[in-house]
Design an enzyme around this catalytic site. Structure first.
Site, PDB file in Angstrom:
ATOM      1  N   ARG A 174       0.823  -1.210   0.036  1.00 46.09           N
ATOM      2  CA  ARG A 174      -0.012  -0.068  -0.091  1.00 46.09           C
ATOM      3  C   ARG A 174       0.926   1.195  -0.162  1.00 46.09           C
ATOM      4  NH1 ARG A 174      -3.563  -2.329  -1.760  1.00 46.09           N
ATOM      5  NH2 ARG A 174      -5.670  -3.083  -0.905  1.00 46.09           N
ATOM      6  N   GLU A 191      -4.487   7.507  -5.261  1.00 50.62           N
ATOM      7  CA  GLU A 191      -4.715   6.786  -6.449  1.00 50.62           C
ATOM      8  C   GLU A 191      -6.076   7.127  -6.789  1.00 50.62           C
ATOM      9  OE1 GLU A 191      -4.050   2.428  -5.960  1.00 50.62           O
ATOM     10  OE2 GLU A 191      -2.253   2.728  -5.181  1.00 50.62           O
ATOM     11  N   HIS A 233      -1.688  -0.044 -10.064  1.00 47.81           N
ATOM     12  CA  HIS A 233      -2.486  -0.827  -9.145  1.00 47.81           C
ATOM     13  C   HIS A 233      -2.949  -1.830  -9.564  1.00 47.81           C
ATOM     14  CE1 HIS A 233      -4.266  -0.963  -4.806  1.00 47.81           C
ATOM     15  NE2 HIS A 233      -4.128  -2.341  -5.309  1.00 47.81           N
TER      16      HIS A 233
HETATM   17  C1  OXD Z   1      -6.271  -5.867  -2.753  1.00 44.65           C
HETATM   18  C2  OXD Z   1      -5.477  -5.274  -3.836  1.00 44.65           C
HETATM   19  O1  OXD Z   1      -6.518  -5.320  -1.740  1.00 44.65           O
HETATM   20  O2  OXD Z   1      -5.354  -5.767  -5.031  1.00 44.65           O
HETATM   21  O3  OXD Z   1      -6.759  -7.152  -2.988  1.00 44.65           O
HETATM   22  O4  OXD Z   1      -4.898  -4.297  -3.501  1.00 44.65           O
END
Ligand code: OXD
Length: 331
Positions: free
Chosen positions: A251, A280, A299
């Protein structure tokens, strides 16, 4: 209404109620959108359940009373009270941000944990991109240059040290893939007293940033957690080798992007490949768009055709248990 299953003597031994499963799995990324074929396959595999597809939050909320399970991308804390019969809310997401926990603690939330199977391949691609210097090849192709000698300094991944910060299920899957490439792998974990699994060693997070100086590749696979906000700051990048590469597939909150930019511009580290960001979509005016020695993905490190099939396989035991009669207790 119920299904009766017959015992060996023909007598009914148990009664399984029809379970209502509400499905709201729409997504703008088609790999994350449940297809009609996948829904039909679910219905065939679990004929004892009644799968109801909702195509809006309003429809989902209308279906929640009487629902026994929900398969969703998003679930608000206030929605649990609308569904007194709900046993679990399942989401493919690994991150905890979009499906809130039941404030009353009654309903389980079940998150996907299959992502590493896909993301480990994305990571390998990112690492090979830098270690094989595809950046130079792409640049030279644009400039119609045929330069061979600059690849003489490349090094095999085999033997290099990868440090995985956030050594959970995703980190372990990455470690497995990197060990397959012959790398040395260390995990970093808050609670480091765990089985190292495929890694050679696991170090406590309290040793950061000191241990970073040994790594050739630093890979972040942390979930969003305020405890890791800006873990990678000027000090952490300064602790890394000038020849090292940095990756974030967890993250964005774990990285101070301004510090990363400074490190890339000053050559404090060799380069970075990101999949996640503090904000994002990445804002149009972010200086990261033009940062030197930085590559990124929007992402999507887990996006692939197999995404939902892997999740549905992982979810199958939950759906099998839903509403199933308790096994008879052995005397
Ligand atoms: C998730 C992601 O949380 O793809 O699955 O970021």
């Amino acid at each position: 209404m119920g299904h009766l299953s017959a015992g060996p003597s023909g007598g009914a031994v148990s009664k399984q109620r029809v379970m209502k499963v509400v499905v709201r799995l729409d997504n703008r990324v088609s790999a994350f959108q449940l297809s009609a074929a996948q829904l039909s396959a679910l219905r065939e595999r679990f004929p004892e359940h009644d799968f109801i597809r909702a195509t809006s939050d309003e429809e989902l909320l209308r279906e929640l009373p009487g629902a026994h399970a929900a398969l969703v991308w998003q679930f608000e804390p206030g929605w649990y009270a609308l569904a007194p019969e709900l046993s679990f809310v399942a989401t493919p997401a690994a991150g905890r941000e979009k499906v809130a926990r039941d404030p009353a603690g009654r309903v389980r939330s079940v998150h996907g944990s299959f992502h590493g199977k896909i993301m480990a391949e994305t990571l390998l691609g990112m690492m090979l991109f830098w270690s094989r210097r595809f950046d130079l090849a792409l640049r030279d192709r644009r400039e119609r240059r045929w330069e061979r000698d600059q690849f003489s300094g490349t090094r095999r991944l085999a033997g290099q040290l990868a440090m995985i910060v956030g050594y959970g299920p995703l980190g372990r899957e990455c470690a497995r893939q990197l060990k397959g490439a012959g790398m040395r792998v260390a995990g970093i974990k808050r609670d480091h007293a765990v089985d190292p699994g495929p890694a050679d060693a696991v170090f406590p997070a309290s040793l950061l940033p000191g241990v970073l100086r040994d790594a050739d590749h630093v890979i972040v696979t942390l979930p969003s957690d305020t405890g890791s906000d800006h873990l990678f700051d000027d000090r952490a990048f300064a602790a890394m080798r000038k020849s090292a590469y940095f990756y974030n597939l967890g993250r964005g909150n774990a990285v101070d992007e301004t510090a990363l930019l400074r490190a890339l511009e000053a050559g404090t580290i060799a380069g970075a490949f990101l999949d996640v960001f503090e904000r994002e979509p990445l804002p149009q005016d972010s200086p990261l768009w033009t940062a030197p020695n930085l590559e990124f993905l929007p992402h999507v490190s887990a996006a692939s055709r197999e995404y939902l099939d892997l999740w549905l396989d992982e979810l199958a035991p939950e759906l099998t248990r839903l509403g199933a009669p308790e096994p008879p207790s052995t005397p």
